[in-house]
Design a protein around this motif. Sequence first.
Motif, short mmCIF file in Angstrom:
data_model
loop_
_atom_site.label_atom_id
_atom_site.label_comp_id
_atom_site.label_asym_id
_atom_site.label_seq_id
_atom_site.Cartn_x
_atom_site.Cartn_y
_atom_site.Cartn_z
N MET A 15 0.85 -1.18 0.00
CA MET A 15 0.00 0.00 0.00
C MET A 15 0.90 1.23 0.00
SD MET A 15 -3.30 1.15 2.22
CE MET A 15 -3.83 -0.50 2.28
N ARG A 16 0.46 2.22 -0.74
CA ARG A 16 1.19 3.47 -0.87
C ARG A 16 0.34 4.60 -0.31
NH1 ARG A 16 2.60 5.26 -6.82
NH2 ARG A 16 1.08 3.62 -7.05
N THR A 17 0.98 5.59 0.27
CA THR A 17 0.27 6.75 0.81
C THR A 17 0.64 7.97 -0.01
OG1 THR A 17 0.30 5.82 3.04
CG2 THR A 17 -0.06 8.19 2.85
N LEU A 18 -0.39 8.70 -0.44
CA LEU A 18 -0.21 9.93 -1.21
C LEU A 18 -0.98 11.05 -0.55
CD1 LEU A 18 -0.80 8.56 -4.83
CD2 LEU A 18 1.39 8.94 -3.71
N ILE A 19 -0.54 12.27 -0.78
CA ILE A 19 -1.23 13.45 -0.27
C ILE A 19 -1.61 14.31 -1.47
CG2 ILE A 19 -1.02 15.54 1.14
CD1 ILE A 19 1.17 13.90 2.72
N ILE A 20 -2.87 14.73 -1.51
CA ILE A 20 -3.32 15.58 -2.62
C ILE A 20 -2.72 16.97 -2.44
CG2 ILE A 20 -5.26 16.65 -3.80
CD1 ILE A 20 -6.94 14.25 -3.02
N ASP A 21 -1.88 17.36 -3.38
CA ASP A 21 -1.23 18.67 -3.34
C ASP A 21 -2.12 19.74 -3.94
OD1 ASP A 21 1.28 20.30 -2.96
OD2 ASP A 21 1.03 20.51 -5.15
N ARG A 22 -2.72 19.41 -5.08
CA ARG A 22 -3.57 20.40 -5.78
C ARG A 22 -4.37 19.70 -6.87
NH1 ARG A 22 1.55 20.62 -7.51
NH2 ARG A 22 1.96 20.52 -9.75
N PHE A 23 -5.29 20.45 -7.44
CA PHE A 23 -6.07 19.97 -8.57
C PHE A 23 -5.71 20.80 -9.79
CE2 PHE A 23 -8.61 18.70 -4.93
CZ PHE A 23 -8.89 17.38 -5.25
N GLU A 24 -5.52 20.12 -10.91
CA GLU A 24 -5.26 20.78 -12.19
C GLU A 24 -6.19 20.17 -13.22
OE1 GLU A 24 -1.14 20.61 -13.27
OE2 GLU A 24 -0.52 21.83 -11.55
N LYS A 51 5.85 10.13 -0.05
CA LYS A 51 6.80 10.46 1.02
C LYS A 51 8.18 10.81 0.48
CE LYS A 51 7.94 5.65 1.61
NZ LYS A 51 8.90 4.87 2.21
N ASP A 52 8.49 10.40 -0.75
CA ASP A 52 9.78 10.71 -1.37
C ASP A 52 9.73 11.97 -2.21
OD1 ASP A 52 10.94 8.35 -0.29
OD2 ASP A 52 10.10 7.18 -1.94
N GLN A 53 8.66 12.72 -2.08
CA GLN A 53 8.42 13.97 -2.79
C GLN A 53 8.34 13.77 -4.31
OE1 GLN A 53 11.50 16.53 -1.19
NE2 GLN A 53 10.08 17.26 0.38
N LYS A 54 7.83 12.61 -4.72
CA LYS A 54 7.55 12.35 -6.12
C LYS A 54 6.08 12.66 -6.36
CE LYS A 54 11.01 8.79 -6.66
NZ LYS A 54 11.27 7.38 -6.96
N PHE A 55 5.79 13.22 -7.53
CA PHE A 55 4.43 13.63 -7.84
C PHE A 55 3.77 12.68 -8.82
CE2 PHE A 55 6.29 17.44 -6.13
CZ PHE A 55 5.25 18.00 -5.41
N PHE A 56 2.47 12.50 -8.65
CA PHE A 56 1.66 11.64 -9.49
C PHE A 56 0.39 12.38 -9.85
CE2 PHE A 56 4.14 9.11 -6.59
CZ PHE A 56 4.66 8.10 -7.38
N ASP A 60 -4.83 6.43 0.73
CA ASP A 60 -4.21 5.12 0.77
C ASP A 60 -4.49 4.47 -0.57
OD1 ASP A 60 -3.23 5.32 3.37
OD2 ASP A 60 -5.09 4.56 4.23
N VAL A 61 -3.42 4.12 -1.29
CA VAL A 61 -3.55 3.52 -2.61
C VAL A 61 -3.12 2.06 -2.51
CG1 VAL A 61 -2.79 3.63 -5.02
CG2 VAL A 61 -3.00 5.73 -3.68
N ASN A 62 -4.03 1.17 -2.83
CA ASN A 62 -3.75 -0.26 -2.83
C ASN A 62 -3.60 -0.69 -4.29
OD1 ASN A 62 -3.84 -3.07 -2.79
ND2 ASN A 62 -5.02 -3.08 -0.90
N ASP A 63 -2.35 -0.78 -4.74
CA ASP A 63 -2.10 -1.12 -6.14
C ASP A 63 -2.59 -2.53 -6.48
OD1 ASP A 63 -0.90 1.33 -6.83
OD2 ASP A 63 1.01 0.68 -5.98
N ALA A 64 -2.49 -3.46 -5.54
CA ALA A 64 -2.89 -4.84 -5.80
C ALA A 64 -4.39 -4.94 -6.09
CB ALA A 64 -2.54 -5.73 -4.61
N GLU A 65 -5.18 -4.18 -5.34
CA GLU A 65 -6.64 -4.20 -5.52
C GLU A 65 -7.13 -3.12 -6.46
OE1 GLU A 65 -8.61 -4.08 -1.77
OE2 GLU A 65 -7.50 -5.80 -0.98
N ILE A 111 -9.66 7.50 1.21
CA ILE A 111 -9.20 8.62 2.04
C ILE A 111 -8.87 8.07 3.42
CG2 ILE A 111 -9.83 10.81 3.10
CD1 ILE A 111 -11.82 11.20 0.78
N ASN A 112 -7.70 8.40 3.92
CA ASN A 112 -7.32 8.02 5.28
C ASN A 112 -7.72 9.20 6.17
OD1 ASN A 112 -5.92 7.66 7.73
ND2 ASN A 112 -4.40 6.37 6.72
N ALA A 113 -8.91 9.11 6.73
CA ALA A 113 -9.49 10.23 7.49
C ALA A 113 -8.65 10.59 8.71
CB ALA A 113 -10.92 9.91 7.90
#
Length: 73
Positions: free
Chosen positions: A1-10, A19-24, A42-47, A52-54
């Motif tokens: 599982m990977r954790t991402l934070i929404i920085d902005r909407f475009e 966590k490594d400051q890579k953007f997606f 929380d991104v579950n690539d397998a599934e 949202i991790n509240a």
Amino acid sequence: MRTLIIDRFEGTYAICEDKDQKFFAIEVSELPEGVREGDVLDVNDAEGTVSINAEATKQRRSKAKKLQDKLFS
């Protein structure tokens, strides 16, 4: 599982940071309804699911609020 934070909407994309400051870029249509900037995902690539991790979002917002209060008081 990977954790991402929404920085902005475009446009139709949410720009998220890990966590490594890579953007997606993730299409908004693939995200849970009601997501906002600053939400922790929380991104579950397998599934192939994204949720949202509240609790983590609440902690990040609280920490940011405390920093703002400290800076502006």
